[in-house]
Design a protein around this motif. Structure first.
Motif, mmCIF file in Angstrom:
data_model
loop_
_atom_site.group_PDB
_atom_site.id
_atom_site.type_symbol
_atom_site.label_atom_id
_atom_site.label_comp_id
_atom_site.label_asym_id
_atom_site.label_seq_id
_atom_site.Cartn_x
_atom_site.Cartn_y
_atom_site.Cartn_z
ATOM 1 N N CYS A 40 -13.379 -29.595 -28.461
ATOM 2 C CA CYS A 40 -13.314 -28.359 -29.249
ATOM 3 C C CYS A 40 -14.480 -27.470 -28.832
ATOM 4 C CB CYS A 40 -13.316 -28.646 -30.746
ATOM 5 S SG CYS A 40 -14.779 -29.486 -31.358
ATOM 6 N N VAL A 41 -14.345 -26.173 -29.070
ATOM 7 C CA VAL A 41 -15.308 -25.178 -28.601
ATOM 8 C C VAL A 41 -16.355 -24.893 -29.682
ATOM 9 C CG1 VAL A 41 -15.576 -22.794 -27.804
ATOM 10 C CG2 VAL A 41 -13.572 -24.127 -27.121
ATOM 11 N N THR A 42 -17.637 -25.065 -29.303
ATOM 12 C CA THR A 42 -18.722 -24.723 -30.225
ATOM 13 C C THR A 42 -19.291 -23.340 -29.945
ATOM 14 O OG1 THR A 42 -20.377 -25.808 -28.838
ATOM 15 C CG2 THR A 42 -19.375 -27.133 -30.599
ATOM 16 N N TRP A 61 -20.438 -17.060 -19.989
ATOM 17 C CA TRP A 61 -19.459 -17.095 -18.907
ATOM 18 C C TRP A 61 -18.604 -18.349 -18.888
ATOM 19 C CZ3 TRP A 61 -18.326 -12.724 -16.734
ATOM 20 C CH2 TRP A 61 -19.276 -11.714 -16.718
ATOM 21 N N GLY A 62 -18.816 -19.237 -19.841
ATOM 22 C CA GLY A 62 -18.020 -20.448 -19.952
ATOM 23 C C GLY A 62 -17.801 -20.755 -21.417
ATOM 24 N N ALA A 63 -17.462 -21.988 -21.709
ATOM 25 C CA ALA A 63 -17.300 -22.432 -23.099
ATOM 26 C C ALA A 63 -18.124 -23.697 -23.289
ATOM 27 C CB ALA A 63 -15.833 -22.711 -23.411
ATOM 28 N N ASP A 64 -18.768 -23.790 -24.443
ATOM 29 C CA ASP A 64 -19.472 -25.015 -24.800
ATOM 30 C C ASP A 64 -18.488 -25.906 -25.534
ATOM 31 O OD1 ASP A 64 -21.768 -23.901 -23.751
ATOM 32 O OD2 ASP A 64 -22.652 -23.403 -25.691
ATOM 33 N N GLY A 167 -14.899 -22.933 -36.633
ATOM 34 C CA GLY A 167 -16.177 -22.236 -36.506
ATOM 35 C C GLY A 167 -17.256 -22.737 -37.443
ATOM 36 N N LYS A 168 -16.944 -23.645 -38.371
ATOM 37 C CA LYS A 168 -17.939 -24.112 -39.338
ATOM 38 C C LYS A 168 -19.113 -24.813 -38.680
ATOM 39 C CE LYS A 168 -14.574 -24.760 -42.996
ATOM 40 N NZ LYS A 168 -13.836 -25.758 -43.763
ATOM 41 N N SER A 169 -18.844 -25.526 -37.573
ATOM 42 C CA SER A 169 -19.913 -26.306 -36.965
ATOM 43 C C SER A 169 -20.384 -25.732 -35.636
ATOM 44 C CB SER A 169 -19.444 -27.747 -36.762
ATOM 45 O OG SER A 169 -18.303 -27.751 -35.934
ATOM 46 N N ALA A 170 -20.099 -24.463 -35.403
ATOM 47 C CA ALA A 170 -20.495 -23.860 -34.133
ATOM 48 C C ALA A 170 -22.008 -23.833 -33.994
ATOM 49 C CB ALA A 170 -19.946 -22.433 -34.031
ATOM 50 N N GLU A 171 -22.498 -24.190 -32.810
ATOM 51 C CA GLU A 171 -23.931 -24.171 -32.548
ATOM 52 C C GLU A 171 -24.426 -22.725 -32.428
ATOM 53 O OE1 GLU A 171 -24.137 -28.291 -30.031
ATOM 54 O OE2 GLU A 171 -24.119 -26.427 -28.984
ATOM 55 N N VAL A 172 -23.627 -21.868 -31.836
ATOM 56 C CA VAL A 172 -23.944 -20.456 -31.727
ATOM 57 C C VAL A 172 -22.673 -19.686 -32.004
ATOM 58 C CG1 VAL A 172 -25.840 -20.729 -30.101
ATOM 59 C CG2 VAL A 172 -23.535 -20.482 -29.239
ATOM 60 N N ARG A 173 -22.811 -18.479 -32.416
ATOM 61 C CA ARG A 173 -21.636 -17.671 -32.749
ATOM 62 C C ARG A 173 -21.582 -16.447 -31.838
ATOM 63 N NH1 ARG A 173 -19.799 -20.183 -37.031
ATOM 64 N NH2 ARG A 173 -21.221 -21.013 -38.569
ATOM 65 N N PRO A 174 -20.367 -16.033 -31.453
ATOM 66 C CA PRO A 174 -20.255 -14.839 -30.601
ATOM 67 C C PRO A 174 -20.639 -13.604 -31.389
ATOM 68 C CG PRO A 174 -18.093 -15.587 -31.307
ATOM 69 C CD PRO A 174 -19.086 -16.615 -31.793
#
Length: 177
Positions: A40-42, A61-64, A167-174
């Motif tokens: 899943c994407v963070t 430029w990528g996805a975490d 998105g609840k556990s995202a390390e960073v947000r766009p």
């Protein structure tokens, strides 16, 4: 409709399909394996603001992809290793050429013994390395890029992955910009 009209319609349909396939690149013709689990994407591809690490840049430029420290990273498709380095913000990175596209695996803690011993050819699903915290990172994850015709594209759409926990556990947000 006459025979010529049918041929023209079929030709146009074939051209549109060819265009769509070209847009997807060879990635669209190759079923990709998730490089890490749970997949899943963070932090997504695209513009973002990192208040904690502004040096990381305003564009991702990528996805975490979420991954625990030490988790196995595998090749998304068969390929050939172009380079292994530890010089940039991605820390320990492996760049792989696959049929029709390239992939970049970053923030590795180690490469697999086979790669460390000089192996250059990879099978789909073959062990590349383990997750670490090398380079500029706010937590353990795999930074993953896909390049098609020299352009970086959103890897999430090719991997079929979604944001972690909505998105609840995202390390960073766009950024919203």
């Amino acid at each position: 409709m006459n025979k010529t009209g049918v041929v023209v319609l079929l030709t146009v349909a074939a051209m549109m399909l060819s265009y769509q396939t070209a847009q997807a690149g060879a990635v669209g013709q190759t079923e990709l394996i998730l490089p890490v689990q749970p997949g899943c994407v963070t932090s997504p591809f695209g513009p973002r603001i990192l208040r904690q690490a502004p040096v990381a840049g305003r564009y991702h430029w990528g996805a975490d992809l979420r991954a625990a420290a030490g988790a196995k990273v595998v090749a998304v498709a068969p390929g050939h290793i172009i380079r292994i380095d530890r010089e940039g913000m991605g820390g320990l990175e492996v760049l792989v050429q696959h049929p029709g596209f390239q992939s970049l695996y970053a923030h590795l803690g180690m490469v697999s013994p086979a790669i460390a011993n000089g192996a250059k050819t990879l099978k789909a699903g073959q062990w590349i390395g383990r997750i670490g915290r090398t380079g500029l990172t706010l937590g353990t994850h795999l930074y993953f890029e896909i390049h098609i015709d020299g352009k970086r594209v959103d890897p999430a759409s090719y991997l079929g992955v979604q944001p972690c926990g909505a998105g609840k556990s995202a390390e960073v947000r766009p950024s919203s910009q």
